[in-house]
Design an enzyme around this catalytic site. Structure first.
Site, PDB file in Angstrom:
ATOM      1  N   HIS A 190      -1.023   1.317   7.511  1.00 62.64           N
ATOM      2  CA  HIS A 190      -1.580   1.329   6.168  1.00 62.64           C
ATOM      3  C   HIS A 190      -1.350   2.709   5.565  1.00 62.64           C
ATOM      4  CE1 HIS A 190      -4.183   0.185   2.936  1.00 62.64           C
ATOM      5  NE2 HIS A 190      -5.045   1.146   3.192  1.00 62.64           N
ATOM      6  N   CYS A 193       0.834  -1.207   0.000  1.00 66.64           N
ATOM      7  CA  CYS A 193       0.000   0.000   0.000  1.00 66.64           C
ATOM      8  C   CYS A 193       0.871   1.260   0.000  1.00 66.64           C
ATOM      9  CB  CYS A 193      -0.945   0.002   1.192  1.00 66.64           C
ATOM     10  SG  CYS A 193      -0.135  -0.313   2.768  1.00 66.64           S
ATOM     11  N   ASP A 233      -7.091   4.418  -2.117  1.00 69.40           N
ATOM     12  CA  ASP A 233      -6.794   3.460  -1.056  1.00 69.40           C
ATOM     13  C   ASP A 233      -6.718   2.070  -1.680  1.00 69.40           C
ATOM     14  OD1 ASP A 233      -6.572   1.904   1.154  1.00 69.40           O
ATOM     15  OD2 ASP A 233      -8.387   2.598   2.150  1.00 69.40           O
TER      16      ASP A 233
END
Length: 1117
Positions: free
Chosen positions: A454, A207, A471
């Protein structure tokens, strides 16, 4: 992607410990994780409207008389959901009150339910509300984790102490404040349809990379430059960073669904393990830009990275009393700005250009002028069109001796004016005609803590008022408040919803906050936010990606229509001849490598035969098809020819006849007979006594097995009647002596048995589809010259053959050499072959380590000497088989080494301020005295007769003095530091009233209205005498530690017991505090020296932190 790491075992006081209670209650095992948000589906799922919140107060009467393990509150409703509080009045296997928030109706909710909440739990102090204990966290509740909270909420000893104020009239008051966030329907959400943009797939922990790639993609000038990097149609994306990035950007621009990044990470030279390592965005940004800058050299886009991101600043030192100035120009691609101690970006820039005065002991040595008072600082010569600001959210905390995340509130403006206050940030050489007014383009966010979390990004691609959140695979529209204010960090406060006993506002730390900012200069925005269309993309790239897209659509269509079709796999003699002895050795054919037909189920079989006639040039009347069957011994052979009645059916009906399993495939063998002119002829009529046999020929000299054809034989005939024909098929003389074997099976072991040439085929139990392997009869005198003299030994060899890739344990990514071995090789066989290959005389000095197929790394523990029976045992990892082994060459034989214990001991010299790590290797039966004697031969002692001792140090406390007779076999130096030191003379001559006490350095921190003690530095033992005052002890401690008077005057001294300080005055008699001798847990009673920790940390102390820090980002290609 959320990466969670277990906390160090004694950190419960300084980092909240969160658990779902059921793990502990049922298993009596502590499975705790650091208090960090469940970042994968946290705050980012909030809707734009304010989320519902509520405070619930629970008064628990007769608390001390509760005789139950668990106690639930009444149900309360927040956000349309039912909740309740769960407590363990006597602790959940700990000496603390345990408290959790629980989803009340979890058992009745539908499969796959999920809800996200931020919440705080509190025990109210009924005497003084300011001492109320409140702890907050956030969690994604689901069927697996329907409760979440704090196992160690507060010590039971404090809770049950009436003077503390938590229990009044045997009543405990618990408060829960719950804030519910709505969650998007992840499965049905279409990013392209909702926003016009698509996301990137997460490979495991990528991510951080996805957020950076989206940021770079949405700088159109950068994207255009990437498209214009020269690539060719022969390049492979997985081996070319420019092509992989072009491909990725093209798909982001034109695809309708989320895009995979595997080609790009492969072009980096990453394996699966790298994709599961979470790295740092800033580091990846720098490494990627450096790579691209290098790849752009000599092309039409050379210099693009510099044009976009490069700025310059000037480091200067200017003398105050003489005319001397030293300057140095440096370039930057991004700026690191302090967050701690700064309220916003402007405060960080002020700090960046802050002038430091060099005076006193720190004077500057100027050429010709000697030591001079001077001022030192940094000013900016120019800023780049795209300004990347890295916010220093992660810092090394010297007091805690660990990395920490700074979650402080830190504001950043939509418009950033770096010309403010008459250009205070600019150097005299700066071009003042350039207006350094910037507008915010992107905000990269980190949600989580120092050990995992994250990443996602807020971007406004066209600099309009509309923000988007990228995202991973999901892109959503967001408003400006979400992108800016909600990413400032700090604490969020919600007003109390119900007036009542305690109206303390509900506060929680925001773990999601900005980590990197991207600004675009107003005067350059039209150039940077430019139009990028298909004409910017190379023709070969467009064609390649168009073809990929068409293939993807075709596969998608095939998948959707699969239920209408039957897949028919047709094997022929040509396939058998092509595969046997090359791709396969056992059975007849690999059905994945034969001609495949996709035929509609209702198609009559005779129409399919016409298609076969067109494909192979075999007229329909000369085709005969056989069905394959899987036998009980797991072999797969042609079983029987299709009957005329079956050929009148449809393809779909025939598939159902042939395969009762729910499978859309039909496997056939096409029998074609050839006449003398090699043209197809009608197949012979097959009678009941006819059987179809397949023949393979083995040549022991060449170690070669090949397919030579098939024959029909009569069941009552004997092999002797076909020997001449077999010799003809083999190209041998008609009377050549040959041996026949039946290949029966090969799993789990090979079965290949001789055939009696004088028995009938029926007597040998041969039937349709059986395989006969034959070879020349071996001559007795030549037997020994071939490795595999007959068919069974060759098939056994092939079945167990294993090519193993050996890698040096020091270079675990690189193949060193390959060896062809047998799975049946013993441990000794394998190490002998390795030793032989590398030219080592003693194979016992080879140590092998198995491969972890999931992490693509060596397993942590090596293979013990003769610890496995065969090579096959070395290569197995759970249900997977590897072909990689790691080797290392030891300085002593492995059996000898395994009898030894290796310890790392840090030796503290008595008079020198140095620590040296020594590796001690002794037999496991050795004692601590043996370790000390061995160490004495390696270190410099202050006196030849000095005695040493060995200590166990953990988190800056001494936990143990090892007795000399203790066996070393069970000593663990992985987490604890083993420290050796000289025993001071004064300790050897203790008087009857003298005490040996622990002395530790500490500092205080306040968190959540609670004071916390943080130890640091080197703990030590100290002798105190009867009646000795603190003033006298201080003199001795100052002499021992050599602390300057000015600094020592700032130190405070306290007696600490179980973490609570009692500050001492100079006149206090210290020995009176340390009355008890030999108390278990003596390390919890100590003389504390309170001061700030300014000393640099020694390298060896890092093993006191269980968490390994992340590895550096590397792009290999």
């Amino acid at each position: 992607m959320t990466v969670m790491t277990p906390a160090p075992i004694d950190q419960q006081d300084d980092e909240e410990m969160l658990v779902p209670h059921s793990d502990l209650a049922d298993n009596h095992q502590s499975m705790e994780v650091v208090s960090q948000p469940e970042a994968g589906n946290t705050v980012e799922n909030q809707p734009l409207e304010d989320p519902p919140s509520s405070r619930f107060t629970w008064k628990i009467g007769n608390f001390t008389r509760l005789n139950i393990r668990k106690h639930y509150s009444d149900i309360f409703v927040v956000g349309g959901y039912k909740w309740r509080v769960l407590i363990f009045p006597k602790g959940n296997n700990v000496d603390f009150l345990s408290m959790y928030l629980d989803v009340a109706d979890a058992a009745n909710l539908p499969y796959g339910w999920s809800r996200y909440a931020q919440f705080s739990l509190a025990v109210v102090n009924q005497i003084n509300p300011k001492y109320t204990i409140r702890k907050d966290t956030q969690h994604q509740f689901n069927g697996r984790e329907s409760d979440w909270g704090f196992t160690s909420f507060t010590p039971l000893s404090e809770l049950y102490d009436p003077s503390r104020g938590y229990l009044v009239n045997d009543t405990l008051i618990v408060e829960a404040e719950v804030l519910v966030r709505r969650v998007l329907d992840y499965w049905t959400y279409d990013s392209k349809k909702e926003t016009g943009y698509v996301g990137l797939k997460n490979q495991g922990a990528t991510c951080y990379m996805n957020s950076l790639l989206q940021t770079l993609y949405h700088i159109p000038y950068f994207r255009k430059a990437v498209y214009h990097m020269p690539t060719t149609e022969n390049d492979m994306p997985s081996a070319s960073i420019p092509l992989a990035l072009q491909s990725l950007f093209y798909k982001l621009q034109y695809s309708d669904s989320s895009v995979a990044t595997k080609e790009l990470t492969k072009s980096f030279g990453w394996d699966t393990y790298d994709s599961f390592m979470q790295h740092d965005v800033q580091e990846l940004n720098r490494v990627l830009c450096e790579k691209l800058e290098d790849k752009m050299k000599g092309t039409v886009v050379e210099g693009t990275i510099q044009q976009l991101f490069e700025g310059h600043h000037m480091n200067y030192i200017e003398c105050i009393n003489v005319d001397y100035k030293s300057t140095r120009k440096e370039s930057f691609y991004d700026l690191q700005l302090d967050v701690k101690g700064c309220c916003d970006v402007y405060a960080s820039f002020d700090k960046y250009v802050e002038v430091e005065r060099l005076e006193g002991d720190n004077k500057y040595h100027a050429e010709q002028y000697g030591l001079q008072d001077a001022k030192k600082g940094v000013l900016f010569i120019d800023f780049p069109p795209v300004l990347q600001l890295q916010l220093k959210r992660f810092e090394y905390d010297f007091m805690r001796d660990t990395m920490v995340k700074i979650n402080d509130r830190y504001e950043f403006p939509l418009q950033l004016d770096l010309d403010r206050e008459n250009g205070k940030y600019l150097s005299p050489d700066a071009d003042r005609s350039v207006r350094n007014l910037y507008t915010l383009h992107g905000v990269l966010v980190h949600s989580g803590g120092v050990h995992g979390g994250h990443y996602y990004a807020f971007i406004r691609p066209t600099l309009s008022d509309q923000w988007y959140k990228f995202d991973d695979e999901r892109v959503t529209k967001e408003d400006m408040k979400r992108a800016l204010e909600e990413q400032y960090g700090g604490e969020e406060e919600l007003p109390p919803t119900n007036p009542g006993f305690n109206n303390t506002p509900f506060k929680f730390t925001k773990y999601s906050n900005a980590y990197m900012l991207v600004y675009i200069r107003e005067s350059d925005k039209d150039k940077i936010i430019c139009n990028v269309d298909e004409k910017d993309i190379a023709e070969h790239l467009r064609e390649r990606l168009k073809k990929e897209q068409e293939e993807k659509e075709h596969k998608k269509k095939e998948k959707a229509e699969a239920h209408l079709y039957t897949i028919i796999k047709v094997a022929r003699d040509e396939d058998l001849a092509k595969q046997i002895g090359k791709n396969i050795y056992f059975d007849l054919v690999d059905h994945e490598k034969v001609r495949i037909f996709r035929v509609q189920k209702q198609t009559p079989f005779h129409l399919f035969k016409e298609e076969v006639a067109k494909e192979f040039g075999i007229p329909v009347q000369f085709q005969r098809f056989w069905l394959w069957a899987k036998r009980q011994n797991h072999t797969y052979r042609p079983n029987r020819p299709l009957a005329p009645l079956e050929e009148n059916q449809s393809v779909g009906q025939l598939r159902e006849v042939s395969n009762k399993v729910n499978n859309a495939e039909l496997k056939l063998f096409l029998e074609v007979e050839l006449g003398p002119d090699l043209c197809p002829i009608s197949p012979p009529c097959k009678m009941k006594e006819d059987i179809l046999l397949f023949f393979k020929l083995y040549d022991p000299e060449k170690e070669e097995l090949r397919y030579v054809g098939r024959l029909f034989v009569k069941t009552n005939d004997k092999p002797t009647e076909i020997l001449t024909k077999l010799n003809e098929m083999a190209g041998y003389a008609p009377d050549e002596e040959i041996e026949l074997y039946e290949e029966i099976k090969f799993e789990p072991s090979v079965m290949c048995e001789p055939i009696d040439k004088k028995s009938t085929f029926r007597a040998s139990q041969l039937e349709d589809g059986d395989i006969i392997c034959f070879q020349r009869s071996p001559l007795v005198e030549t037997d020994e010259q071939f490795r595999c003299t007959d068919v069974p030994s060759f098939l056994e060899y092939v079945h167990n053959r294993q090519v193993v890739h050996f890698r040096s344990l020091e270079k675990p990514k690189e193949d060193d050499f390959c060896l062809e071995l047998s799975k049946l090789h013993t441990y000794d066989d394998v190490v002998e072959r390795v030793a032989q290959h590398i030219g080592l005389d003693d194979p016992s000095k080879i140590r092998l380590t198995s491969h972890n197929c999931y992490s693509q790394q060596p397993k942590p523990q090596p293979i013990k000497y003769r610890g496995v029976d065969h090579l096959s045992d070395m290569l197995v990892h759970y249900n997977q088989i590897s072909d990689i082994l790691y080797y290392e060459v030891l300085d002593i034989p492995l059996p000898e080494l395994q009898g030894l214990k290796t310890l790392k001991v840090a030796f503290h010299h008595a008079t020198k301020d140095e620590v040296v790590i020594h590796t001690i290797r002794l037999p496991k039966q050795s004692t601590v005295a043996d370790v000390i004697n061995d160490l004495k031969t390696k270190v410099e002692l202050s006196h030849p007769n000095t005695e040493l001792r060995l200590l166990e140090v953990f988190y800056h406390k001494i936990y143990k003095i090892f007795p000399p007779n203790e066996k070393i076999e069970n000593i663990n130096d992985q987490y604890w530091t083993l420290r050796a030191e000289e025993i001071p003379e004064e300790e050897k001559n203790l008087g009857p009233n003298d005490r040996l006490i622990h002395v530790y350095h500490f500092t205080k921190e306040t968190a959540q209205n609670q004071m916390q003690i943080q130890n640091f530095g080197e703990p030590f033992f100290f002798v105190i005498h009867e009646g000795e005052t603190l003033a006298e002890i201080k003199i001795r401690i100052q002499n021992r530690l050599q602390v300057p008077d000015e600094e020592f005057a700032k130190w405070k001294f306290a007696f600490l017991s179980l973490g609570r300080p009692e500050y001492l005055q100079d006149s206090d008699v210290v020995s009176s505090r340390f009355q008890r001798r030999d108390v278990y847990g003596a390390w919890e009673q100590y003389l504390g020296l309170e001061h700030s920790d300014s000393a640099p940390k020694r390298a060896y102390s890092t093993n006191q932190n269980r968490h390994t820090y992340e590895k550096p980002v590397k792009i290999y290609n």
